[in-house]
Each structure stands twice: as structure tokens, then as C-alpha cells.
Design an enzyme around this catalytic site. Structure first.
Site, PDB file in Angstrom:
ATOM      1  N   SER A 577     -51.318  10.178  44.469  1.00  0.00           N
ATOM      2  CA  SER A 577     -51.146  11.538  44.972  1.00  0.00           C
ATOM      3  C   SER A 577     -51.272  11.537  46.479  1.00  0.00           C
ATOM      4  O   SER A 577     -51.967  10.687  47.064  1.00  0.00           O
ATOM      5  CB  SER A 577     -52.197  12.468  44.377  1.00  0.00           C
ATOM      6  OG  SER A 577     -52.198  13.731  45.016  1.00  0.00           O
ATOM      7  N   TYR A 590     -61.041  15.059  42.448  1.00  0.00           N
ATOM      8  CA  TYR A 590     -59.662  14.622  42.281  1.00  0.00           C
ATOM      9  C   TYR A 590     -59.246  13.699  43.432  1.00  0.00           C
ATOM     10  O   TYR A 590     -58.683  12.611  43.195  1.00  0.00           O
ATOM     11  CB  TYR A 590     -58.757  15.842  42.217  1.00  0.00           C
ATOM     12  CG  TYR A 590     -57.283  15.528  42.089  1.00  0.00           C
ATOM     13  CD1 TYR A 590     -56.745  15.127  40.878  1.00  0.00           C
ATOM     14  CD2 TYR A 590     -56.426  15.647  43.184  1.00  0.00           C
ATOM     15  CE1 TYR A 590     -55.396  14.845  40.751  1.00  0.00           C
ATOM     16  CE2 TYR A 590     -55.073  15.369  43.068  1.00  0.00           C
ATOM     17  CZ  TYR A 590     -54.556  14.973  41.850  1.00  0.00           C
ATOM     18  OH  TYR A 590     -53.219  14.688  41.739  1.00  0.00           O
TER      19      TYR A 590
END
Length: 700
Positions: A577, A590
Site C-alpha cells: 500500500s 494498518y
């Protein structure tokens, strides 16, 4: 014919009310599809059907007789109208006048295009004369196991007489072609009451005046053979009895999952291979029998069987009484080398001055006592169909050896078919393989947007793909959709929890046994959670670590072990990501887990390089469409974090990019494709940002 086989007879599927609405050519198609729908009648791609039909000549307007016959390379079960060649019968008859004899029969194939009716582009097959010269309107040529068992017996001629009593004739072995066409035509003329002929070592020809009658005669002859074998062999010891006992089903698959990558690694260095595993009752009866060592070296009899399965199988040295997969793998190198040497010697013994160069000397069929049969081919359909053909060969050997002595094709005849110049020309006409043909990919999170788009992209380039997901319902939907779009051969699904070690190992094992190994591993399974650091619970933190860090570790470790075992190199791609490089508010768990992924990829790239295993990272951002992670709650949380309305979140992500572009699953799939193809073969340890442009995630 097979162990515990259903010996029920073939039922006629002919529908008079439907057939009455069809033209004669449409009835030919109907009959062909019915015959090709049952493997007891003929194999995939095997057999031919034909009809001699009155047509209007487009030049003269006169009525002419035209032979409609299955074209080269077609399959009866799936053929359509454009799969038939159409040829003027008077021109085919005229070929007899220029035929120079058996030593020149191959040149007759070059004349077939001159007989084409109505500019039909479908190439005529080598079997065309076998249909043309039979003086009956409708002809079927099938390869039923029950009849080939007769044809492949030492007492083939007598068995034909005993079973059919003169209704069906017999002809000795002759390679398909013009001369055999003359033989069959002559037999039919001299025996006007005959319904067909058994071709020794080959198959069955039947004929009739109508499409329905031809279909039903074909079924009747096959049924009589099936019934005769069932009665005659009911009390006989098959294959000289059992030498081994089959391992339990789970153990069989576990052994196959270890053997298949080891075989693939040894035979796939110059051409990628895909495997298929078969442990059906017929296969197990044969590989566990005392007759295995005697019958397997004889090879197959029917040319269709032989062309799909090679001169003979390789029997893997494995003792199911003391199952040691590691020992079997250690012995594979010597066994495969011996097979190659034997194949090369066969080529040298039989080659002609104009023979094509020797082809792949590796076996196609691998028989494992106690376990089953493994086949390898250039793609999954080829491997699967090879298994089907060898199972047919087993059924043939079962029947022949029970009532007579089984005979394979003589070695020179087998070679002359395998290296037939006409077959070589057919091979050269095949379309060029897709870039990823023969390659195998494993994708986690495969039912979601990115995973599914990646599977679609890789399959589109020719790869076989196993997708895993923790959600069984979504997984089933994705597999069914992809199978419908491409083919069932190209896609498999396995439920997998990437946080569970046993689940991951089982999923990778499934890839190994379904396709034979692995080339690409794509770690994509993910979750998205948010919240301020002081509000993040330990459970939330641990969930991110478990899925996004530990999960990637477990999948990478399992894939890495398999890739190393094959020794063919490979590629691993992490879907990380933008947040693995760029900090984000209210997403510490995250972001930290995604950063862990990126650094894990770098470490594995170091370890993989000596083995030719490349490891790279694709960094998406804001991929909302099709994502299972973006629940309404997640959208609401992110919208509140950015102080926008949930319905405006897509536009917010687009506007914040430098390029003002939305990022979609197929964009990420394109990046993954790049990292598994030859275009990136010199790239490892890299990060590719696909985020529309974000200065915070620049890696330099």
C-alpha cells in the site's frame, strides 16, 4: 471395462422430433455432438463423422454430391457447422486416378484442397479418404475402449468374428491415409451387408443410409462389445492380480503434491509444464497390479492414444508399503534421465532421413504405484486430456489382456505416426502459445477486487491460477465467473485463512496437486481498519499484524519452499500500500503492518536471488471499486477522517492524486503482470507505486 466400472449400456439420445426439424448437414452435427458427448464412445478430439449430401454447385447451379466430414483438429463433442470440411465427391473419386501407390500416399493430402466445395476454409483431415470411399451416405469412425480392446488383441480378427458374427468385418493395421481409405471402401463394396469394420490397432468404422441409423448402429456395436467383455471377464483375475494396495485418498494427494513439483522441475527447464493428477479406480487398479511392469512398456495401440501419451509411460520408483516421498524424489533424476536416453535411442532407431528433429524427450505419463497417475503437458487441458487418453489405454489393456494378449503399436509404426511429416505440419499450424502458457499462479484474497482482476489478467495471458480467499461464498462466485469467462481448466479456488499456518500450507499443496507446482505467488489478502492510536485496541493491532504481516510471511514461506523444490525460479509479488511508505492519520496499525510487508519483500528478495526467485512490491492507493475491504462502516470512517461525505470519497481520492486519476483493480493487476513476466526478469526488490501519484510515497 475399468475396475468397478458401470457396465450399463449406452442409451440412444436421439430425439426424432428435434431431428425432423433439421437439414441433413444439421443432423450430421447433431449426431456428432451426441457421439462426442460420451468418453465411452470416443475421446476428446478423437473420431470422425461424415455425410454425403446433395448440394447446389455455386458455379453451375447443378446438384452435386458433397462430402461433409469433420475437419482437421476438431472435437466431436463441441464441433459446430464450421468445423466440417466440405469436398466434391466426384473430385475425391478422381484422386484415385492420380494415386501412385502406398509409397506416395502422403502426397494425396496436398490434393484435398483442390476438392474443396464452396471455398470452405476448414482443412480436411488425413481421415477424409476413409469416409469418402465408403459407398454409404453416413459414416462414423469412433475409438470406444471396448472395441479398441478387440482391435489391440493378438486374436483381434477371431474376436471380431466371435462377437459380431460377420456383421462387422476386420482389417489389419494400416496407418490412416489414402491407402487405408481404399481398403475400407473395397471391403464395404465387397461386403454390402456389413455394418462396419474393426481396424486392428485402431478403432471402429460403421455406416448406414441415414444419420439416425448410423448413430444407432454405432451405439449397438459398442454396446455388444461392452456386454461381451462384461460377461467374458466377470470371473477373471484382472492384470494378474494386485501387487500393491492403494494408499488412502488423502495420502495419495499428499504424495502427488510432493512428486509433481519435483517432476515438473526436472522436465520444465526448457518449456513450462502444467500437471494433472488422476487416482480414479481404473488407474489405481492398473498401477497397483502385477501386470504393470509388463504392460506399461508396451505403450498404447490406438494412434489417437499414442499421440497424446507418447511412446510409453514412466513408472515412478515408489513403494506404497513403505511410502517415502523423499526417496522417490531422490530417484526421479535417474529415472527421468533413463527415460530420456531410451527415448533418444528410440528416435535414432526409427528415424528417416527426412524425419523432423527430435522433440521433447520427457515422458508425458507418470505412473505411481499406490498413488495414481500424473501427466504433464504444455497447458492444463493438454495434461488432463493426456490422462483421459491413458485411462482409455488402461481400459483397452484391461480388456485385451483378459481375453487374449494385448499388443501395442509396433515401434516403427508408432514412430512413423509420432514423427509423421503431416503431423509435424499440423503442429506448425497451431497458434503461438500465450506469454504465460504453462505457468501457475497462486493469489490470496482472490475473490476481492484486486485479486480477482489479477486472476483475470493472468489467465488472459495463459496462466493457470489458484485463487484463495477466507470467504467461501465469494470464492465460489469468483471461480465460477472466471471459469465461465475462460475455462474450468484454468482456475481453481481454495478456502484459506492466511493467518493460519496449516490453512496456508494446505492451500499451497492444493496448487501443487491441481497444477503440478507454482511459478508466481501473489500476496494480496488484506483488511482495512482505522482509528486514533489511543483508541486502537490490542485486538485491532494484532488483527492487522496477523493478516498483513504474519499472513504475508506464511504465504511467502510456503511459496518459497515450493519454488525452491522446483528449481525453476519464479516470482513473488506483494500487494502492499501507499501507506507502507507514507504515514496516514488514524491508521497506525494498518500503516505499520504494510511497512512490514515491504521490508519482508526486500529481505526475501535477497534470499530468492540465488534461486532465480524475484520478489517485488506493488503499492496501490485508494482502490475502492470491487474491494471487499471497503464496507459502509469503513467508508464512513475514512470519510469522517478526511472531512468529506462518504459518497464523495472516490472523488476525494482522485483529486488528491498528482495525476487526478482514480486507481482501479485492473491497474494493480497490470503492475502485478509486469512483475511476473519476462519484461521484469532483471528486476527484484523493487516497489512500483500505482497510486495516481503521491509525493509522500516516492521511494527516492
Amino acid at each position: 471395462m475399468a475396475a468397478n466400472a458401470d457396465v450399463s449400456l449406452l442409451a440412444s439420445l436421439w430425439d426424432d422430433s428435434l431431428a425432423e426439424t433439421m437439414s441433413e448437414s444439421e443432423q450430421l452435427l447433431y449426431r456428432s455432438n451426441l457421439l462426442g458427448s460420451d468418453l465411452r464412445i470416443t475421446n476428446f478430439g478423437g473420431g470422425n463423422t461424415s455425410a454425403k449430401i446433395e448440394e447446389t454447385d455455386p458455379l453451375t447451379g447443378e446438384t452435386v454430391q458433397v462430402l461433409w466430414v469433420k475437419g482437421s483438429g476438431g472435437d466431436l463433442g463441441t464441433i459446430r457447422m464450421d468445423g466440417f470440411s466440405t469436398l466434391y465427391m466426384d473430385r475425391l473419386e478422381a484422386l484415385k486416378g492420380i494415386y501412385r501407390g502406398p509409397d506416395h500416399e502422403d502426397e494425396m493430402v496436398g490434393y484435398l484442397p483442390h476438392c474443396t466445395f464452396n471455398l470452405n476454409a476448414r482443412a480436411a483431415s488425413i481421415d477424409t479418404p476413409l469416409h469418402a470411399f465408403v459407398p454409404h451416405r453416413h459414416v462414423d469412425h469412433m475409438h470406444p475402449d471396448a472395441v479398441i480392446a478387440i482391435a489391440a488383441s493378438k486374436d483381434s480378427k477371431q474376436l471380431t468374428e466371435d462377437i459380431f458374427g460377420g456383421e462387422i468385418g476386420w482389417l489389419p493395421w494400416r496407418r490412416p491415409g489414402f491407402e487405408l481409405g481404399l481398403w475400407i471402401g473395397r471391403y464395404a463394396e465387397e461386403n454390402p451387408n456389413s455394418k462396419g469394420v474393426v481396424l486392428a490397432g485402431h478403432g471402429l468404422f460403421t455406416w448406414a443410409a441415414t444419420a439416425k441409423e448410423s448413430y444407432e448402429i454405432t451405439l449397438d456395436i459398442i454396446n455388444r462389445a461392452i456386454a461381451w467383455f462384461a460377461d467374458t471377464t466377470a470371473d477373471k483375475v484382472i492384470f494378474d492380480g494386485a501387487r500393491h494396495t492403494a494408499l488412502p485418498a488423502g495420502e495419495r494427494r499428499a504424495i502427488a503434491a510432493k512428486l509433481m513439483p519435483a517432476i515438473r522441475g526436472r522436465i520444465g527447464k526448457t518449456e513450462s509444464k502444467v500437471g494433472h493428477f488422476d487416482d480414479s479406480p481404473a488407474v489405481l487398479e492398473f498401477v497397483n497390479s502385477k501386470a504393470l511392469d509388463t504392460l506399461a512398456p508396451l505403450g498404447t495401440s490406438c494412434p489417437d492414444h499414442f499421440l497424446r501419451t507418447k511412446i510409453r509411460p514412466l513408472v515412478v520408483p515408489f513403494d506404497p508399503a513403505a511410502p517415502d516421498a523423499a526417496a522417490a524424489i531422490d530417484a526421479l533424476g535417474e529415472a527421468i534421465a533413463a527415460y530420456r536416453e531410451d527415448y533418444a535411442a528410440y528416435y535414432e532407431r526409427c528415424r528417416h532421413d527426412d524425419s523432423p528433429a527430435i522433440r521433447d524427450p520427457n515422458a508425458v505419463v507418470y505412473l505411481v504405484p499406490g498413488v495414481g497417475m500424473i501427466t504433464f503437458g504444455k497447458d492444463k487441458p493438454t495434461a488432463r486430456i493426456a490422462a483421459e487418453f491413458y485411462t482409455n489405454a488402461i481400459n483397452v489393456m484391461r480388456g485385451s489382456s483378459s481375453v487374449s494378449t494385448y499388443q501395442g503399436l509396433p515401434e516403427q509404426e508408432a514412430f512413423d505416426i509420432e514423427y509423421w511429416l503431416l503431423e509435424e505440419a499440423k503442429l506448425k499450424r497451431l497458434p503461438k502459445p500465450k506469454p504465460l502458457a504453462g505457468r501457475i499462479a497462486f493469489i490470496t484474497g482472490g475473490a476481492g477486487g484486486i485479486g480477482r482482476a489479477t486472476a483475470e489478467r493472468l489467465i488472459g495471458e495463459g496462466a493457470c491460477v489458484v485463487i484463495s480467499d477466507i470467504d467461501p461464498k465469494s470464492l465460489e462466485t469468483a471461480v465460477n465467473d472466471l471459469a465461465g469467462q475462460f475455462s474450468k481448466d484454468m482456475i481453481r479456488g481454495v478456502v484459506c485463512d492466511v493467518t493460519n499456518e496449516d490453512s496456508v500450507e494446505a492451500a499451497i499443496t492444493e496448487a501443487a496437486v491441481e497444477y503440478g507446482g507454482l511459478d508466481f505467488g501473489v500476496s494480496n489478502a488484506g483488511i482495512v481498519t482505522g482509528g486514533a492510536i489511543d483508541e486502537t485496541t490490542l485486538a485491532q493491532w494484532q488483527l492487522n499484524v496477523d493478516v498483513l504481516s504474519t499472513g504475508y510471511f506464511l504465504v511467502t514461506r510456503a511459496a518459497f519452499r515450493l519454488l525452491k523444490a522446483q528449481a525453476l525460479g519464479g516470482a513473488i509479488v506483494f500487494v502492499a500500500s501507499k501507506n507502507g511508505l507514507a504515514a496516514s492519520v488514524n491508521a497506525s496499525a494498518y500503516c505499520a503492518a504494510k511497512a512490514s510487508e515491504i521490508h519482508l519483500a526486500r529481505c526475501v528478495a535477497l534470499e530468492g536471488a540465488p534461486h532465480g526467485i524475484r520478489v517485488n512490491v506493488v503499492n496501490p492507493d485508494g482502490v475502492l471499486r470491487g474491494s471487499k475491504m471497503w464496507s459502509d462502516e469503513r467508508r464512513q470512517e475514512r470519510a469522517e477522517s478526511y472531512k468529506v461525505q462518504p459518497e464523495d470519497l472516490d472523488d476525494f481520492y482522485r483529486q488528491r492524486t498528482m495525476l487526478k486519476e482514480s486507481v482501479y483493480p485492473e491497474d494493480i493487476a497490470e503492475g502485478i503482470l509486469f512483475f511476473v513476466t519476462e519484461g521484469s526478469r532483471k528486476s527484484t526488490g523493487n516497489i512500483l507505486n500505482i497510486d495516481g501519484g503521491n509525493v509522500q510515497s516516492f521511494t527516492r
